[in-house]
Scaffold this motif. Sequence first.
Motif, PDB file in Angstrom:
ATOM      1  N   VAL A 291       0.861  -1.191   0.000  1.00 17.03           N
ATOM      2  CA  VAL A 291       0.000   0.000   0.000  1.00 17.03           C
ATOM      3  C   VAL A 291       0.894   1.237   0.000  1.00 17.03           C
ATOM      4  CG1 VAL A 291      -1.945   1.186   1.078  1.00 17.03           C
ATOM      5  CG2 VAL A 291      -1.699  -1.296   1.336  1.00 17.03           C
ATOM      6  N   PRO A 292       1.306   1.715  -1.177  1.00 14.60           N
ATOM      7  CA  PRO A 292       2.048   2.973  -1.248  1.00 14.60           C
ATOM      8  C   PRO A 292       1.098   4.136  -0.996  1.00 14.60           C
ATOM      9  CG  PRO A 292       2.074   1.756  -3.341  1.00 14.60           C
ATOM     10  CD  PRO A 292       1.037   1.159  -2.489  1.00 14.60           C
ATOM     11  N   THR A 293       1.568   5.155  -0.295  1.00  9.62           N
ATOM     12  CA  THR A 293       0.696   6.274   0.033  1.00  9.62           C
ATOM     13  C   THR A 293       1.504   7.548   0.166  1.00  9.62           C
ATOM     14  OG1 THR A 293      -0.997   7.045   1.591  1.00  9.62           O
ATOM     15  CG2 THR A 293       0.851   5.827   2.524  1.00  9.62           C
ATOM     16  N   ASN A 294       0.798   8.669   0.053  1.00 10.64           N
ATOM     17  CA  ASN A 294       1.391   9.990   0.240  1.00 10.64           C
ATOM     18  C   ASN A 294       0.483  10.758   1.189  1.00 10.64           C
ATOM     19  OD1 ASN A 294       2.487  12.530   0.119  1.00 10.64           O
ATOM     20  ND2 ASN A 294       2.137  12.839  -2.061  1.00 10.64           N
ATOM     21  N   ASN A 295       0.878  10.868   2.432  1.00  6.21           N
ATOM     22  CA  ASN A 295       0.052  11.507   3.459  1.00  6.21           C
ATOM     23  C   ASN A 295       0.508  12.928   3.775  1.00  6.21           C
ATOM     24  OD1 ASN A 295       0.613   8.355   4.552  1.00  6.21           O
ATOM     25  ND2 ASN A 295      -1.519   8.930   4.233  1.00  6.21           N
ATOM     26  N   SER A 296       1.310  13.509   2.895  1.00  4.52           N
ATOM     27  CA  SER A 296       1.942  14.789   3.217  1.00  4.52           C
ATOM     28  C   SER A 296       0.950  15.935   3.338  1.00  4.52           C
ATOM     29  CB  SER A 296       2.995  15.129   2.157  1.00  4.52           C
ATOM     30  OG  SER A 296       2.407  15.217   0.858  1.00  4.52           O
ATOM     31  N   SER A 297      -0.208  15.834   2.673  1.00  4.96           N
ATOM     32  CA  SER A 297      -1.162  16.942   2.700  1.00  4.96           C
ATOM     33  C   SER A 297      -2.032  16.953   3.953  1.00  4.96           C
ATOM     34  CB  SER A 297      -2.062  16.898   1.458  1.00  4.96           C
ATOM     35  OG  SER A 297      -2.783  15.690   1.408  1.00  4.96           O
ATOM     36  N   PHE A 298      -1.794  16.027   4.888  1.00  5.37           N
ATOM     37  CA  PHE A 298      -2.613  15.954   6.105  1.00  5.37           C
ATOM     38  C   PHE A 298      -1.846  16.359   7.360  1.00  5.37           C
ATOM     39  CE2 PHE A 298      -4.222  12.763   3.098  1.00  5.37           C
ATOM     40  CZ  PHE A 298      -5.488  13.276   2.890  1.00  5.37           C
ATOM     41  N   GLY A 299      -0.637  16.866   7.196  1.00  6.86           N
ATOM     42  CA  GLY A 299       0.128  17.350   8.334  1.00  6.86           C
ATOM     43  C   GLY A 299       0.350  16.279   9.385  1.00  6.86           C
ATOM     44  N   TYR A 300       0.243  16.674  10.651  1.00 11.41           N
ATOM     45  CA  TYR A 300       0.440  15.746  11.761  1.00 11.41           C
ATOM     46  C   TYR A 300      -0.883  15.179  12.276  1.00 11.41           C
ATOM     47  CZ  TYR A 300       5.370  16.968  12.037  1.00 11.41           C
ATOM     48  OH  TYR A 300       6.700  17.123  11.760  1.00 11.41           O
ATOM     49  N   ALA A 301      -1.935  15.293  11.478  1.00  7.46           N
ATOM     50  CA  ALA A 301      -3.251  14.768  11.853  1.00  7.46           C
ATOM     51  C   ALA A 301      -3.230  13.237  11.840  1.00  7.46           C
ATOM     52  CB  ALA A 301      -4.314  15.293  10.891  1.00  7.46           C
ATOM     53  N   PRO A 302      -4.262  12.589  12.419  1.00  5.04           N
ATOM     54  CA  PRO A 302      -4.262  11.127  12.536  1.00  5.04           C
ATOM     55  C   PRO A 302      -4.650  10.384  11.262  1.00  5.04           C
ATOM     56  CG  PRO A 302      -6.218  12.024  13.576  1.00  5.04           C
ATOM     57  CD  PRO A 302      -5.360  13.205  13.196  1.00  5.04           C
ATOM     58  N   GLU A 303      -4.749  11.064  10.124  1.00  5.48           N
ATOM     59  CA  GLU A 303      -5.170  10.387   8.897  1.00  5.48           C
ATOM     60  C   GLU A 303      -4.275   9.197   8.567  1.00  5.48           C
ATOM     61  OE1 GLU A 303      -4.937   9.340   4.686  1.00  5.48           O
ATOM     62  OE2 GLU A 303      -3.395  10.406   5.843  1.00  5.48           O
ATOM     63  N   ALA A 304      -2.962   9.374   8.643  1.00  9.09           N
ATOM     64  CA  ALA A 304      -2.039   8.285   8.303  1.00  9.09           C
ATOM     65  C   ALA A 304      -2.195   7.112   9.261  1.00  9.09           C
ATOM     66  CB  ALA A 304      -0.599   8.793   8.313  1.00  9.09           C
ATOM     67  N   ALA A 305      -2.393   7.405  10.554  1.00 13.67           N
ATOM     68  CA  ALA A 305      -2.589   6.337  11.539  1.00 13.67           C
ATOM     69  C   ALA A 305      -3.912   5.625  11.312  1.00 13.67           C
ATOM     70  CB  ALA A 305      -2.527   6.912  12.955  1.00 13.67           C
ATOM     71  N   GLN A 306      -4.955   6.356  10.935  1.00 16.37           N
ATOM     72  CA  GLN A 306      -6.235   5.730  10.617  1.00 16.37           C
ATOM     73  C   GLN A 306      -6.087   4.798   9.425  1.00 16.37           C
ATOM     74  OE1 GLN A 306      -8.905   9.010  10.033  1.00 16.37           O
ATOM     75  NE2 GLN A 306      -8.884   9.623  12.190  1.00 16.37           N
ATOM     76  N   GLN A 307      -5.358   5.248   8.429  1.00 12.12           N
ATOM     77  CA  GLN A 307      -5.140   4.418   7.243  1.00 12.12           C
ATOM     78  C   GLN A 307      -4.333   3.177   7.585  1.00 12.12           C
ATOM     79  OE1 GLN A 307      -4.181   6.459   3.449  1.00 12.12           O
ATOM     80  NE2 GLN A 307      -2.495   5.018   3.286  1.00 12.12           N
ATOM     81  N   LEU A 308      -3.365   3.315   8.475  1.00  7.83           N
ATOM     82  CA  LEU A 308      -2.561   2.167   8.886  1.00  7.83           C
ATOM     83  C   LEU A 308      -3.433   1.100   9.537  1.00  7.83           C
ATOM     84  CD1 LEU A 308       0.169   0.789   9.230  1.00  7.83           C
ATOM     85  CD2 LEU A 308       0.486   2.107  11.346  1.00  7.83           C
ATOM     86  N   GLN A 309      -4.439   1.506  10.323  1.00  7.82           N
ATOM     87  CA  GLN A 309      -5.361   0.532  10.909  1.00  7.82           C
ATOM     88  C   GLN A 309      -6.073  -0.260   9.819  1.00  7.82           C
ATOM     89  OE1 GLN A 309      -4.205   0.404  13.891  1.00  7.82           O
ATOM     90  NE2 GLN A 309      -6.028   0.767  15.121  1.00  7.82           N
ATOM     91  N   MET A 310      -6.429   0.403   8.732  1.00  6.80           N
ATOM     92  CA  MET A 310      -7.077  -0.289   7.624  1.00  6.80           C
ATOM     93  C   MET A 310      -6.133  -1.319   6.994  1.00  6.80           C
ATOM     94  SD  MET A 310      -8.840   2.974   5.757  1.00  6.80           S
ATOM     95  CE  MET A 310      -9.751   4.195   6.701  1.00  6.80           C
ATOM     96  N   VAL A 311      -4.887  -0.936   6.805  1.00  4.97           N
ATOM     97  CA  VAL A 311      -3.920  -1.852   6.201  1.00  4.97           C
ATOM     98  C   VAL A 311      -3.685  -3.051   7.118  1.00  4.97           C
ATOM     99  CG1 VAL A 311      -1.585  -2.080   5.280  1.00  4.97           C
ATOM    100  CG2 VAL A 311      -2.854   0.036   4.928  1.00  4.97           C
ATOM    101  N   ARG A 312      -3.645  -2.821   8.409  1.00  4.50           N
ATOM    102  CA  ARG A 312      -3.490  -3.927   9.349  1.00  4.50           C
ATOM    103  C   ARG A 312      -4.684  -4.886   9.251  1.00  4.50           C
ATOM    104  NH1 ARG A 312      -2.554  -1.850  15.192  1.00  4.50           N
ATOM    105  NH2 ARG A 312      -2.199  -4.079  15.517  1.00  4.50           N
ATOM    106  N   LEU A 313      -5.890  -4.326   9.114  1.00  7.82           N
ATOM    107  CA  LEU A 313      -7.068  -5.184   8.958  1.00  7.82           C
ATOM    108  C   LEU A 313      -6.994  -5.979   7.664  1.00  7.82           C
ATOM    109  CD1 LEU A 313      -9.802  -6.010  10.197  1.00  7.82           C
ATOM    110  CD2 LEU A 313     -10.863  -4.240   8.789  1.00  7.82           C
ATOM    111  N   ARG A 314      -6.474  -5.368   6.597  1.00 10.95           N
ATOM    112  CA  ARG A 314      -6.316  -6.105   5.330  1.00 10.95           C
ATOM    113  C   ARG A 314      -5.349  -7.285   5.523  1.00 10.95           C
ATOM    114  NH1 ARG A 314     -10.302  -4.138   4.952  1.00 10.95           N
ATOM    115  NH2 ARG A 314     -10.654  -1.991   4.325  1.00 10.95           N
ATOM    116  N   ALA A 315      -4.259  -7.061   6.247  1.00  7.47           N
ATOM    117  CA  ALA A 315      -3.311  -8.145   6.503  1.00  7.47           C
ATOM    118  C   ALA A 315      -3.981  -9.282   7.249  1.00  7.47           C
ATOM    119  CB  ALA A 315      -2.115  -7.611   7.300  1.00  7.47           C
ATOM    120  N   MET A 316      -4.780  -8.960   8.264  1.00  4.45           N
ATOM    121  CA  MET A 316      -5.462  -9.973   9.066  1.00  4.45           C
ATOM    122  C   MET A 316      -6.551 -10.678   8.260  1.00  4.45           C
ATOM    123  SD  MET A 316      -5.769  -7.476  12.376  1.00  4.45           S
ATOM    124  CE  MET A 316      -6.761  -8.548  13.410  1.00  4.45           C
TER     125      MET A 316
END
Length: 522
Positions: A416-441
Amino acid sequence: MAVDNRYWLELPPRRRFLDYSTVGVAAVAMWAAFPYIEAYVLAYPALALLVSVVDRSRVWRGTWYAFVFGLIFFLLHIWWATISVGSYLPWFALAFIQALFLGLWGWIVGVIRSIEIIHRSPFAYAMAIALAWVGIEQLRGTIPFGGFPWGYIAYSQVDAPVGKLAPWGSEIVIGFAVVAAAVLFRRTFSLVPAHATGNWWSRPLALVLGITALVAPAAIDLPAASQEGTVRVGIIQGNIEQPVNDTYRTPLKVTRNHANTTLRALEEGMKADLIIWGENSLDQDPRSSREARTILSDAVNRAGVPFIVGVIRYDDRYRYNDMITWYPDGQTRQSYTKQKPVPFGEYIPFRQYLSILSKETAKVSVDMLPGTGPGIIDVTLDNDRTLRTAVGICFEAAYEEVFATGVRLGGQIIVVPTNNSSFGYAPEAAQQLQMVRLRAMSLSRSAMQVSTNGVSAIIRPNGTMRSTTGLFESAWRVEDVPIRTQITFSARFGDAMTIGTYLLLGALVFVSAVSTIRKRSL
């Protein structure tokens, strides 16, 4: 004792204040169940509180309460949208639309009470409400404009015992279990009778069943061992310095950042069979730019292994979001084009009409078109072994069918390549990481989230993380990840489960309508 809905037609001010306070607390608790706070257990009382208000109200009042809950939750959950677009109108509009779906759920909760067996049984009621919830989640993840699957209950539960249900139905089964358990808890502790049944044992039984639904999955052991060896994968986070727009305005700055981080990683001893850069990690296309090709080829030649890198491809009128392979011989072979561009972020639907909503939409001057091929990239490794990767780019992490298709076609790892630079230090990247973890499981595959600026991570097939990076840092990680070939129930039947959920929910609403008409005719 049945609830007399007429009592709730005109609520006294104190009752309205209590209801709105309960809805507000529930929405904030639900927000806290997701990153950054990640207190997944708060999702259970949040849903129990919401149901306690909705199911004691008349249909349209319950609809309104559910909408208010949804609006508060989504305004908090996706506030990072204000950073991305630079204004408040698109953020509020997106939250408002998502809240409408929650309002629809509240309406369904109201109408299904007309079905006698549901009205009399707290257990049938819990299953009906849970079915309605996951059905509405799937619906809002589909429409409009391809849907917005952010904020699914399952994404908050990857570290919870119930998250281990992922291989047997993913978002639908996890969401169903959580909502059903919350409704049973509401039944257990409510001071207001909610059902016609007067059995003394119904409350303790509801408590036992709710706890069992949430705790029993802890006994499930999700496999993480390799089935066909391992592959050593390196991920490169070159970083995009803030202000992000200034970095992108400097030609080849982002490309050089990733190349320099790769060279530093090699000097520090990184050895890998495959190296992955993030989405848009090349700010010029090496297939047409000599400078970009030189920078990329130098890094690839020094590593001596194939790379997967991200670039925007332009034609006369449109653009495409590509991940391409690049080999030490200077050749590019297979590629993947993003199938689900983000509306208003990567293209403007009905541009001639909707672009007037905000001046920020003018920034999307060239619409991105979707790719037509499945999320698959084959990579030839040094030993002539072919590694098939299941690929989805950035927000596609929220769409399981993208990766399930790739896995069914033989995908051995998830990228899952991604570019989260436009969201600053907000939790968007961490929220997306939870989705990727669910995909792995859910799909039983090793997964890599590879961001240009963080958060990047290497994830085991059981959802646990081996290596992570922070936001806005130059970093690299490398791990031997297990290759698995098992096709899980979720991968094989996920689409059928979604269709089945729609059909069951449609049948439930139809039966409710018939029951209501019949009662009114008596």
